[in-house]
Structures are given as structure tokens and as C-alpha cells.
Design an enzyme around this catalytic site. Structure first.
Site, PDB file in Angstrom:
ATOM      1  N   GLY A  25       2.638 -11.630   0.923  1.00  0.00           N
ATOM      2  CA  GLY A  25       2.126 -10.297   1.194  1.00  0.00           C
ATOM      3  C   GLY A  25       1.940 -10.099   2.685  1.00  0.00           C
ATOM      4  O   GLY A  25       2.133 -11.012   3.493  1.00  0.00           O
ATOM      5  N   CYS A  26       1.542  -8.900   3.060  1.00  0.00           N
ATOM      6  CA  CYS A  26       1.462  -8.543   4.483  1.00  0.00           C
ATOM      7  C   CYS A  26       0.413  -9.357   5.239  1.00  0.00           C
ATOM      8  O   CYS A  26       0.698  -9.899   6.307  1.00  0.00           O
ATOM      9  CB  CYS A  26       1.217  -7.050   4.634  1.00  0.00           C
ATOM     10  SG  CYS A  26      -0.206  -6.423   3.705  1.00  0.00           S
ATOM     11  N   TYR A  27      -0.809  -9.435   4.722  1.00  0.00           N
ATOM     12  CA  TYR A  27      -1.835 -10.226   5.404  1.00  0.00           C
ATOM     13  C   TYR A  27      -1.410 -11.692   5.494  1.00  0.00           C
ATOM     14  O   TYR A  27      -1.614 -12.346   6.506  1.00  0.00           O
ATOM     15  CB  TYR A  27      -3.173 -10.148   4.672  1.00  0.00           C
ATOM     16  CG  TYR A  27      -3.932  -8.859   4.850  1.00  0.00           C
ATOM     17  CD1 TYR A  27      -4.380  -8.459   6.107  1.00  0.00           C
ATOM     18  CD2 TYR A  27      -4.231  -8.053   3.761  1.00  0.00           C
ATOM     19  CE1 TYR A  27      -5.102  -7.281   6.270  1.00  0.00           C
ATOM     20  CE2 TYR A  27      -4.962  -6.887   3.911  1.00  0.00           C
ATOM     21  CZ  TYR A  27      -5.389  -6.505   5.166  1.00  0.00           C
ATOM     22  OH  TYR A  27      -6.108  -5.352   5.327  1.00  0.00           O
TER      23      TYR A  27
END
Length: 191
Positions: free
Chosen positions: A5-7
């Protein structure tokens, strides 16, 4: 193979090179403050922001069960769970992931240049990840890589204070999960 995911993308990009270089112990107590645009928050968050019914800035995940923590742990090389502090800003996309450090608490008491060099070695030849010098004035815009698949890593530090903040800047959509999915498909297909 998994799709981060992005984080997770920002956190792993900052942490893994330092763990691999021996500059950051696997069990080091860390904090991971991060802020993302609202587009990564799902339909209800997007709708709330776009109709003007959301706050300008909101911390969340304060129950310590954020969905990205397992992948951050698995791929960063850490054995101690960081304190992850995600937040959402009232802008559509863009992201900053940060790692604050007291340099004197790290093995060998590294300098900022040591951290920068570890990133530069790890990402040498990378098409999409660059290691950049600190921005002028000690400010960084979360939105400037929007609509790209790029990620920039920076080390902001004070040798006088013996403190540093590592920053990953990326588009939570372009370099986040969707961009990673395209890159992973290319890898799986040998392209």
C-alpha cells in the site's frame, strides 16, 4: 509476491536500506508520522472531502491496528513495531512518510551523510526512486509528485542537534498501491 500500500511503500523505502546497511537496528524504537491525500481513504472519505464535510487535517489509526502495519513489519526488516501515526490532509492526492531519528542513539552515531549514502547505494540505478538533497528552507510539498510513479527520499538533519528526519515523498495513487500493482505485473511478466 505482494503489492504494498501507499504508506507501506514510503515506510519500507526509508527503513529497509538502513536496516540492511546496519545503521538502524531491527529492534529500534521508531515513530512513523505520515500524511496522505484523502483519495486513499475510500469512497466515504472521498465523498466527505469533495462535498466539503471533512476537516482540513485529521489523525487516524489511533487504535494501532492500521492495515499497512503487517506489510511494513514484514518488508522493512524491523522486529519491533513502530508507532505509526497516519493522517489525512484535505487535498486529493500526495503523501509524505517520515522517520524522525536521534542520531546519537543509533549504532556508530551516524551522520546525515551516512544515511543519505545508504539510500544512494540501495537505490543506485533505480528508475523511479531518487535520493535527493534536502529542499531549500526545510519545507517539502506533499503534492509535487502527483500523477507520477516517482518517489523521492531525503534526509533532513542537524549535526548540531544530532537529529534527523527521513522523508519519502510520493503520490499515494501513482506510486502507491496502483502504481506498485503495475510495476509488480511487469516484474511477474518479465517486462
Amino acid at each position: 509476491m505482494s503489492n504494498p500500500g501507499c504508506y507501506s511503500t514510503g515506510a519500507i523505502a526509508l527503513l529497509r536500506p538502513l536496516v540492511d546497511a546496519g545503521l538502524l537496528p531491527r529492534d529500534f524504537p521508531l515513530s512513523l508520522p505520515a500524511v496522505s491525500g484523502y483519495s486513499g481513504g475510500g469512497r466515504s472519505m472521498i465523498e466527505a472531502h469533495e462535498r466539503g464535510g471533512a476537516p482540513a487535517f485529521e489523525a487516524y489509526g489511533l487504535g494501532f491496528k492500521h492495515k499497512h502495519m503487517p506489510e511494513i513489519m514484514k518488508y522493512s526488516g524491523l522486529t519491533r513495531r513502530p508507532v505509526f501515526m497516519p493522517a489525512v490532509g484535505n487535498y486529493r492526492q500526495g503523501m509524505l512518510v517520515q522517520v524522525p531519528l536521534h542520531l546519537d542513539t543509533l549504532p556508530g552515531r551516524p551522520k546525515a551523510a551516512d544515511l543519505h549514502d545508504a539510500f544512494a547505494r540501495h537505490y543506485a540505478g533505480s528508475e523511479w526512486v531518487t535520493v535527493e538533497p534536502p529542499t531549500e528552507g526545510g519545507k517539502i510539498d506533499a503534492l509535487s509528485l502527483n500523477d507520477t510513479n516517482k518517489m523521492e527520499l531525503r534526509v533532513y538533519a542537524s549535526e548540531e542537534c544530532r537529529q534527523a528526519v527521513l522523508v519519502a515523498r510520493l503520490d499515494n495513487l501513482g506510486k502507491g498501491a496502483s502504481g506498485a500493482a503495475v510495476q509488480n505485473l511487469r516484474l511477474m511478466l518479465g517486462l
